[in-house]
Write an enzyme that holds these catalytic residues in place. Structure first.
Site, mmCIF file in Angstrom:
data_model
loop_
_atom_site.group_PDB
_atom_site.id
_atom_site.type_symbol
_atom_site.label_atom_id
_atom_site.label_comp_id
_atom_site.label_asym_id
_atom_site.label_seq_id
_atom_site.Cartn_x
_atom_site.Cartn_y
_atom_site.Cartn_z
ATOM 1 N N PRO A 1 0.809 -1.064 -0.057
ATOM 2 C CA PRO A 1 -0.012 -0.154 0.059
ATOM 3 C C PRO A 1 0.987 1.345 0.061
ATOM 4 C CG PRO A 1 -0.720 -1.400 1.690
ATOM 5 C CD PRO A 1 0.494 -1.811 1.318
ATOM 6 N N GLU A 2 0.757 1.902 -1.135
ATOM 7 C CA GLU A 2 1.152 3.431 -1.147
ATOM 8 C C GLU A 2 0.143 4.239 -1.182
ATOM 9 O OE1 GLU A 2 4.451 3.318 -4.188
ATOM 10 O OE2 GLU A 2 4.765 1.228 -4.091
#
Length: 282
Positions: free
Chosen positions: A2-3
């Site tokens: 997750p960015e």
DNA sequence: ACCACAACCTGGCCGC
DNA sequence: TGCGGCCAGGTTGTGG
């Protein structure tokens, strides 16, 4: 992993379903997932609070709670959030469950146990060191250029520094450098103002595109409903070693920068600046 | 201040 | 088939 686009996707899907709900109870399956306060106080102080808003800062998902508290969640590499019926069985990787008053529960799953929950009064103690939000209008090329001065480290490494700009991780750093036509090993302080302008534009472009497609699923990222993102079909270089460059067909190369993998097109992203071709477009 | 690198973790994959 | 070792990467801490 997750960015920013993945966290933003989660925020958008979760917000309409949790804002306005009240926390009935909390169950910690792996108490170390709570960074602050201690687990007992965390469970006690979460109870009864109403979720007033759901925000994002960098890669942090932030629940604004009644009573002036904030719950910040960082998913790190393998964290997932799922909103499920309160009676749903727990997945083996479930580390915490937040039960809401609409017979639903927010499950925090995290295979590798790197993700953390922070319940704080002063949100700045959690996100205070983060740099600017890349999609805010106030973030300008000059700001990026300023933060690259005095940094001789590879531009790829500097982009991963959350104090420079908040929200980029390995995938989007590689994608942005490709779109900008910049080699990941270029010392950050050797970029010209024109190159920094291209990089600034590229960062916004890849992040915006990725949000449009619900983020990137390489391995473990899932949206709250369990579906995958779709941006992996659109990525240009990340995880595409030996595949043809989407712009020129040259095989994408993978190397090591700052201890992690970096993917780039040796032709569109030349290391030697004097021979730099026009930047990649798409 | 900056930079490089180990540590934190688990599980999938590779080679033997 | 089994097993050891490597690899994935966001962040923090350490030492130079």
């Amino acid at each position: 992993m997750p960015e920013l686009p993945e966290v933003e996707t989660i925020r958008r899907e979760l917000a309409p379903r949790v804002v306005g709900q009240t926390v009935v109870s909390v169950r910690l399956l792996w108490p170390q997932a709570v960074a602050t306060p201690d687990p007992e106080r965390f469970v006690q102080e979460m109870r009864g609070r109403r979720i007033e808003a759901l925000c994002r800062r960098g890669k942090f998902l932030i629940f604004q709670l009644s009573g002036g508290r904030s719950l910040a969640i960082h998913l790190r590499m393998t964290g997932q959030l799922h909103l499920l019926p309160a009676t749903e069985a727990l997945h083996p990787h479930t580390r915490a469950v937040i039960y809401l008053d609409n017979n639903r529960a927010l499950h925090f799953r995290d295979q590798r146990k790197f993700g953390r929950l922070y319940l704080v009064e002063d949100l700045e103690t959690v996100v205070g060191s983060l740099g600017p939000e890349p999609l805010e209008a106030s973030w300008q090329p000059e700001d990026l250029w300023q933060s690259l001065q005095g940094r001789r480290a590879p531009i790829k490494s500097v982009l991963l520094d959350q104090r420079v700009v908040a929200g980029l991780g390995n995938i989007y750093a590689d994608e942005a450098l490709f779109v900008a036509g910049l080699h990941p090993l270029r010392p950050a302080n050797t970029l010209t103002q024109e190159e920094v302008r291209r990089l600034h534009t590229a960062i916004r472009k890849v992040l915006t595109e990725a949000i449009t497609h619900g983020g990137t699923t390489i391995r473990t990222y899932r949206r709250p409903g369990g579906t995958t993102g779709r941006y992996q079909r659109h990525r240009r270089v990340y995880g595409r070693e030996n595949h043809p460059c989407p712009r020129c067909g040259t095989p994408i190369q993978r190397t090591r920068v700052g201890g992690r993998s970096a993917h780039f097109c040796p032709r569109c992203q030349p290391e030697n600046t004097s021979s730099a071709a026009s930047p990649a477009r798409r």
